[in-house]
Write a protein that holds these residues in place. Sequence first.
Motif, PDB file in Angstrom:
ATOM      1  N   LEU A  65      19.683 -31.431 -16.552  1.00  0.00           N
ATOM      2  CA  LEU A  65      18.972 -32.695 -16.365  1.00  0.00           C
ATOM      3  C   LEU A  65      18.103 -32.671 -15.110  1.00  0.00           C
ATOM      4  O   LEU A  65      16.985 -33.209 -15.115  1.00  0.00           O
ATOM      5  N   VAL A  66      18.598 -32.054 -14.052  1.00  0.00           N
ATOM      6  CA  VAL A  66      17.788 -31.948 -12.830  1.00  0.00           C
ATOM      7  C   VAL A  66      16.538 -31.123 -13.108  1.00  0.00           C
ATOM      8  O   VAL A  66      15.417 -31.515 -12.760  1.00  0.00           O
ATOM      9  N   GLY A  67      16.727 -29.979 -13.757  1.00  0.00           N
ATOM     10  CA  GLY A  67      15.572 -29.147 -14.081  1.00  0.00           C
ATOM     11  C   GLY A  67      14.622 -29.835 -15.039  1.00  0.00           C
ATOM     12  O   GLY A  67      13.394 -29.766 -14.876  1.00  0.00           O
ATOM     13  N   GLY A  68      15.182 -30.534 -16.034  1.00  0.00           N
ATOM     14  CA  GLY A  68      14.331 -31.251 -16.980  1.00  0.00           C
ATOM     15  C   GLY A  68      13.557 -32.377 -16.324  1.00  0.00           C
ATOM     16  O   GLY A  68      12.381 -32.611 -16.651  1.00  0.00           O
ATOM     17  N   THR A  69      14.182 -33.061 -15.382  1.00  0.00           N
ATOM     18  CA  THR A  69      13.499 -34.133 -14.655  1.00  0.00           C
ATOM     19  C   THR A  69      12.357 -33.582 -13.819  1.00  0.00           C
ATOM     20  O   THR A  69      11.251 -34.137 -13.806  1.00  0.00           O
ATOM     21  N   LEU A  70      12.606 -32.478 -13.130  1.00  0.00           N
ATOM     22  CA  LEU A  70      11.551 -31.851 -12.329  1.00  0.00           C
ATOM     23  C   LEU A  70      10.397 -31.387 -13.211  1.00  0.00           C
ATOM     24  O   LEU A  70       9.216 -31.579 -12.880  1.00  0.00           O
ATOM     25  N   PHE A 111       1.625 -31.594  -5.636  1.00  0.00           N
ATOM     26  CA  PHE A 111       2.925 -32.186  -5.935  1.00  0.00           C
ATOM     27  C   PHE A 111       3.380 -31.790  -7.341  1.00  0.00           C
ATOM     28  O   PHE A 111       4.532 -31.373  -7.544  1.00  0.00           O
ATOM     29  N   GLY A 112       2.483 -31.888  -8.312  1.00  0.00           N
ATOM     30  CA  GLY A 112       2.833 -31.533  -9.674  1.00  0.00           C
ATOM     31  C   GLY A 112       3.178 -30.060  -9.831  1.00  0.00           C
ATOM     32  O   GLY A 112       4.147 -29.705 -10.510  1.00  0.00           O
ATOM     33  N   LEU A 113       2.396 -29.204  -9.199  1.00  0.00           N
ATOM     34  CA  LEU A 113       2.669 -27.768  -9.281  1.00  0.00           C
ATOM     35  C   LEU A 113       3.985 -27.411  -8.595  1.00  0.00           C
ATOM     36  O   LEU A 113       4.740 -26.554  -9.084  1.00  0.00           O
ATOM     37  N   LEU A 114       4.270 -28.073  -7.472  1.00  0.00           N
ATOM     38  CA  LEU A 114       5.524 -27.815  -6.762  1.00  0.00           C
ATOM     39  C   LEU A 114       6.724 -28.206  -7.621  1.00  0.00           C
ATOM     40  O   LEU A 114       7.697 -27.447  -7.724  1.00  0.00           O
ATOM     41  N   LEU A 115       6.660 -29.382  -8.240  1.00  0.00           N
ATOM     42  CA  LEU A 115       7.756 -29.807  -9.111  1.00  0.00           C
ATOM     43  C   LEU A 115       7.960 -28.817 -10.255  1.00  0.00           C
ATOM     44  O   LEU A 115       9.097 -28.493 -10.616  1.00  0.00           O
ATOM     45  N   GLY A 116       6.863 -28.340 -10.829  1.00  0.00           N
ATOM     46  CA  GLY A 116       6.971 -27.382 -11.926  1.00  0.00           C
ATOM     47  C   GLY A 116       7.621 -26.084 -11.493  1.00  0.00           C
ATOM     48  O   GLY A 116       8.466 -25.531 -12.212  1.00  0.00           O
ATOM     49  N   ALA A 117       7.237 -25.588 -10.331  1.00  0.00           N
ATOM     50  CA  ALA A 117       7.828 -24.351  -9.816  1.00  0.00           C
ATOM     51  C   ALA A 117       9.313 -24.534  -9.531  1.00  0.00           C
ATOM     52  O   ALA A 117      10.138 -23.666  -9.862  1.00  0.00           O
ATOM     53  N   LEU A 118       9.660 -25.668  -8.930  1.00  0.00           N
ATOM     54  CA  LEU A 118      11.074 -25.947  -8.641  1.00  0.00           C
ATOM     55  C   LEU A 118      11.880 -26.035  -9.932  1.00  0.00           C
ATOM     56  O   LEU A 118      13.024 -25.554  -9.992  1.00  0.00           O
ATOM     57  N   ALA A 119      11.290 -26.621 -10.960  1.00  0.00           N
ATOM     58  CA  ALA A 119      11.991 -26.753 -12.243  1.00  0.00           C
ATOM     59  C   ALA A 119      12.317 -25.388 -12.839  1.00  0.00           C
ATOM     60  O   ALA A 119      13.443 -25.137 -13.278  1.00  0.00           O
ATOM     61  N   VAL A 120      11.340 -24.496 -12.847  1.00  0.00           N
ATOM     62  CA  VAL A 120      11.553 -23.174 -13.435  1.00  0.00           C
ATOM     63  C   VAL A 120      12.605 -22.400 -12.648  1.00  0.00           C
ATOM     64  O   VAL A 120      13.516 -21.786 -13.238  1.00  0.00           O
ATOM     65  N   VAL A 121      12.518 -22.439 -11.334  1.00  0.00           N
ATOM     66  CA  VAL A 121      13.488 -21.711 -10.503  1.00  0.00           C
ATOM     67  C   VAL A 121      14.887 -22.291 -10.680  1.00  0.00           C
ATOM     68  O   VAL A 121      15.874 -21.559 -10.859  1.00  0.00           O
ATOM     69  N   GLU A 122      14.987 -23.624 -10.635  1.00  0.00           N
ATOM     70  CA  GLU A 122      16.301 -24.266 -10.756  1.00  0.00           C
ATOM     71  C   GLU A 122      16.953 -23.949 -12.094  1.00  0.00           C
ATOM     72  O   GLU A 122      18.140 -23.616 -12.171  1.00  0.00           O
ATOM     73  N   LEU A 123      16.179 -24.046 -13.177  1.00  0.00           N
ATOM     74  CA  LEU A 123      16.734 -23.771 -14.499  1.00  0.00           C
ATOM     75  C   LEU A 123      17.080 -22.298 -14.673  1.00  0.00           C
ATOM     76  O   LEU A 123      18.109 -21.956 -15.276  1.00  0.00           O
ATOM     77  N   ALA A 124      16.237 -21.412 -14.152  1.00  0.00           N
ATOM     78  CA  ALA A 124      16.506 -19.978 -14.282  1.00  0.00           C
ATOM     79  C   ALA A 124      17.774 -19.577 -13.533  1.00  0.00           C
ATOM     80  O   ALA A 124      18.551 -18.747 -14.016  1.00  0.00           O
ATOM     81  N   VAL A 125      17.998 -20.178 -12.367  1.00  0.00           N
ATOM     82  CA  VAL A 125      19.141 -19.801 -11.535  1.00  0.00           C
ATOM     83  C   VAL A 125      20.422 -20.497 -11.985  1.00  0.00           C
ATOM     84  O   VAL A 125      21.481 -19.867 -12.088  1.00  0.00           O
ATOM     85  N   LEU A 126      20.352 -21.795 -12.254  1.00  0.00           N
ATOM     86  CA  LEU A 126      21.555 -22.579 -12.519  1.00  0.00           C
ATOM     87  C   LEU A 126      21.867 -22.752 -14.004  1.00  0.00           C
ATOM     88  O   LEU A 126      22.984 -23.135 -14.357  1.00  0.00           O
ATOM     89  N   VAL A 127      20.892 -22.511 -14.881  1.00  0.00           N
ATOM     90  CA  VAL A 127      21.127 -22.665 -16.313  1.00  0.00           C
ATOM     91  C   VAL A 127      20.979 -21.299 -16.983  1.00  0.00           C
ATOM     92  O   VAL A 127      21.930 -20.551 -17.080  1.00  0.00           O
ATOM     93  N   ASN A 128      19.790 -20.951 -17.445  1.00  0.00           N
ATOM     94  CA  ASN A 128      19.523 -19.604 -17.951  1.00  0.00           C
ATOM     95  C   ASN A 128      18.012 -19.412 -18.105  1.00  0.00           C
ATOM     96  O   ASN A 128      17.261 -20.396 -18.148  1.00  0.00           O
TER      97      ASN A 128
END
Length: 317
Positions: A65-70, A111-128
């Motif tokens: 959900l955190v990654g999806g929100t980002l 801001f939009g690009l930063l959120l997108g980058a954070l989303a990909v990193v967060e999901l790759a590390v904490l999800v898959n």
Amino acid sequence: MAVQALRVAPQPVPLGRRVRAYLALTKPRIIELLLVTTVPAMILATRWAAPVPVVDFVGLVVATLVGGTLAAGSANALNCVIDRDIDAVMQRTRKRPLPASVVDPTHALAFGLLLGALAVVELAVLVNPLAAGLSLLANAFYVLVYTRLLKRTTTQNIVIGGAAGALPPIIGWAAVTGTVGLPALLLFLIVFYWTPPHFWALSIPLTRDYAAAHVPMLPVVRGLAETSRQIVLYTILLLTLTAVLVPVASMGLVYVAGSIVFGGRFLAATIGLWRSGDDGGPQAMRVYRASIGYLTGVFAVVALDVVLPLHVVLPLR
């Protein structure tokens, strides 16, 4: 003696208003709808995954959900950057942060690009990695295909562009199983075919706004009669897909009963719009609200069907 015009320096934006403006760029209400489809898909996916402790599953849900929100916030912010010219024309959107000059476009882009980058990193590390890649695909499709290519050029803009908003169930499924299964694809199709009736209903009372902004939404180009007819047809197809989920995902009585109730209410509202010939908006807004209730309700009973399994069909697995 020439009189020189006084130059008034722009007033600084208070921090609180600036924070609210950046939050508004992410369009939180849209994010809520996207997340509504993610968690039930994850719960349903547990039928196809090895059992895990509840604490671990809850942690996975939170991370997803955190990654999806980002990711959704990123796509929405970038959409605001691209659409700032038409947002300034439309009555409904002219008070958004960019048309109102509360946020600078370059800052909104960053801001939009930063959120997108954070989303990909967060999901790759904490999800898959699969969930991360799908979120990136959803963002790219929404920003580049829908916003840049389709929105201003075709009445099918929201039909094709709806694929981006339909990916969260697949992302949720992939988070749990590491794969994309047939039930996940069917959930994708349910959201995909739900999107046109939902947005066309909203666009009916905004026809003049879209016409002024030269956005070829279906009511602008084809009129109310054709739009309301298409809404009914898409809703019938949507209800058919929700029925197909029963054998495909081994759904039980909870889902069957719930989907019939929510689907019947939604279909009745769309038929009411079609028969009314109402171009002023009240009946269209009833359809719009019914569409939100339908999506929320159907995905809620998907989750409840797993928690309260009252099966009436044989498992296909």
